[in-house]
Scaffold this active site. Structure first.
Site, PDB file in Angstrom:
ATOM      1  N   GLY A 186      26.811   5.705  11.626  1.00 22.40           N
ATOM      2  CA  GLY A 186      27.683   4.690  11.029  1.00 22.40           C
ATOM      3  C   GLY A 186      27.916   3.496  11.938  1.00 22.40           C
ATOM      4  N   GLY A 233      30.072   1.031  11.449  1.00 24.58           N
ATOM      5  CA  GLY A 233      31.341   0.372  11.108  1.00 24.58           C
ATOM      6  C   GLY A 233      32.077   0.050  12.402  1.00 24.58           C
ATOM      7  CG  PHE A 234      35.852  -2.120  12.327  1.00 25.26           C
ATOM      8  CD1 PHE A 234      35.471  -3.341  12.847  1.00 25.26           C
ATOM      9  CD2 PHE A 234      36.453  -2.097  11.086  1.00 25.26           C
ATOM     10  CE1 PHE A 234      35.680  -4.522  12.146  1.00 25.26           C
ATOM     11  CE2 PHE A 234      36.674  -3.263  10.372  1.00 25.26           C
ATOM     12  CZ  PHE A 234      36.276  -4.476  10.896  1.00 25.26           C
ATOM     13  N   GLY A 235      34.224   1.758  14.070  1.00 26.94           N
ATOM     14  CA  GLY A 235      34.257   2.884  15.008  1.00 26.94           C
ATOM     15  C   GLY A 235      32.929   3.062  15.730  1.00 26.94           C
ATOM     16  CB  VAL A 262      22.960  10.781   8.378  1.00 23.20           C
ATOM     17  CG1 VAL A 262      23.020  12.167   9.012  1.00 23.20           C
ATOM     18  CG2 VAL A 262      22.569   9.749   9.417  1.00 23.20           C
ATOM     19  CD  GLU A 290      43.988  -8.354   1.838  1.00 25.88           C
ATOM     20  OE1 GLU A 290      42.854  -7.893   1.617  1.00 25.88           O
ATOM     21  OE2 GLU A 290      44.490  -8.396   2.965  1.00 25.88           O
ATOM     22  CG  ASP A 296      38.667   4.413   7.620  1.00 26.66           C
ATOM     23  OD1 ASP A 296      39.528   4.255   8.502  1.00 26.66           O
ATOM     24  OD2 ASP A 296      38.442   3.569   6.725  1.00 26.66           O
TER      25      ASP A 296
END
Ligand SMILES: Cc1cc2nc3c(=O)[nH]c(=O)nc-3n(C[C@H](O)[C@H](O)[C@H](O)COP(=O)(O)OP(=O)(O)OC[C@H]3O[C@@H](n4cnc5c(N)ncnc54)[C@H](O)[C@@H]3O)c2cc1C
Length: 330
Positions: A17, A19-21, A85, A176, A306
């Site tokens: 992944g 993403g941010f992590g 994966v 939003e 997450d």
């Protein structure tokens, strides 16, 4: 070229992944004596906080997509593979992917979350999620296509379904997005669609709790509701979506809203490949880890972001309680 375990000079850390992590882990391993292999189904990072601007056409999608290889071009121990994966085999320390198998010495699962439709297959089938660039682009084209359809309808009853927009979930995403669609109604409709009246367009925000932005302070919740209502959003609280057949939304209070557009922002759940012990899956489909982010029964395997439910001394009791109730409802 990726070397086999026996040929490698340094241990391999696979990160699932980008993403941010995942990006943060890969970055922090720069200049360390490891080989980093990042695997993502996309070859770009998605900056999710700006998805709603893509969904409403105020930003182009390439403004929020960052090529992963480019981000790491100066990190010599970094490798990337674009792949899905599929499965983790903890015994052989191999991940199985859509492009082959990769062995690891350490593994970081940072595969994030996806929309949670709470098992309602029809709602999932007909409504639009907001977790990826493709979904955000879909929302944008749906909104515009429905306005085009409305232009072709001669009477107001026929137009209604194409001019009602329902956003489900009063968290940050729903707030939003409903606000941004209301801005289309206020500022764009008259200019771009002179055949349509802004009084015929309705934006609904449906929230199951008694307030929007429930995780924030009472003042923020109240202010957000007031701002939305000033923009013209119809905020419906203490109500959930029961059914949606692609034409009409039925709410838990019995009301029905004819609409071709339902956008789902009412919840997320962790997503991860097969191979995780189901007993470790907590509320929201998150993987239980210890305070060091290590998956409890998988030495050398970590979960972050997450997808993870990290148990610390402070939250252990809360997590235990939530998993009992989660097991009861799963
Ligand atoms: C619309 C929206 C607005 C948001 N706004 C904010 C905000 O303002 N502030 C804030 O703090 N947070 C915000 N968030 C939440 C924030 O974006 C997430 O908390 C964060 O992205 C989580 O990071 P992550 O690394 O865990 O997972 P993600 O960023 O979701 O990354 C997971 C990555 O894993 C990849 N992946 C998943 N499964 C597989 C697989 N099987 N094989 C290969 N690749 C896989 C995915 O392609 C993805 O790139 C927002 C989220 C959304 C949807």
């Amino acid at each position: 070229m990726l070397l086999n375990r026996s040929e490698r000079k340094f241990p391999r850390v696979i990160v699932i992944g980008g993403g941010f992590g995942g990006i943060e882990v890969a970055r922090r391993l720069k200049d360390k004596e490891v080989e980093v292999l990042l695997i993502d189904r996309n070859n770009f990072h998605t900056f999710q906080p700006l998805l709603y601007q893509v969904a409403t056409g105020t930003l182009a999608s390439d403004s929020i997509a960052f090529p992963l290889r480019k981000m790491f071009k100066s990190q010599s121990n970094f490798r990337f593979r674009m792949a899905e994966v599929l499965r983790i085999d903890k015994d052989t320390k191999v991940v199985h992917t859509s492009v082959g198998e990769f062995d690891y010495d350490y593994l970081v699962v940072a595969s994030g979350a996806t929309s949670n439709f709470f098992g309602n297959a029809d709602v999932e089938k007909y409504s639009l999620g907001m977790k990826s660039i493709q979904e955000a682009q879909n929302i944008r084209s749906y909104v515009l296509q429905n306005l085009e359809e409305a232009v072709l309808r001669k009477n107001a009853d026929d137009r209604e379904r194409f001019m009602n927009f329902v956003v489900v979930g009063g968290g940050p995403t729903g707030v939003e997005l409903s606000g941004a669609i209301a801005e289309i109604q206020l500022h764009m409709l008259k200019k771009d669609y002179p055949e349509l009246s802004k009084h015929e367009m309705n934006v609904y925000l449906v929230e199951g709790l008694g307030e929007v932005l429930a995780a924030l302070s009472d003042k923020s919740s109240r202010d957000a509701k007031r701002y939305l209502e000033e923009l013209g959003v119809k905020v419906i609280l203490n109500t959930v979506v029961k059914e949606y057949d692609g034409m009409t939304v039925t709410l838990s209070n019995g009301d029905q809203i004819p609409t071709k557009t339902v956008i789902w922002g009412a919840g997320v759940k962790g997503q991860f490949p097969e191979g995780i012990n189901p007993d470790l899956v907590q509320r929201g489909n998150r993987i239980k880890t210890n305070g060091q982010c290590q998956i409890i029964d998988m030495p050398g395997v970590y979960a972050i972001g997450d997808v993870a439910a990290t148990v610390t001394e402070k939250n252990a009791e809360w997590i235990a309680r939530s998993s009992t109730s989660c097991a009861a409802t799963r």
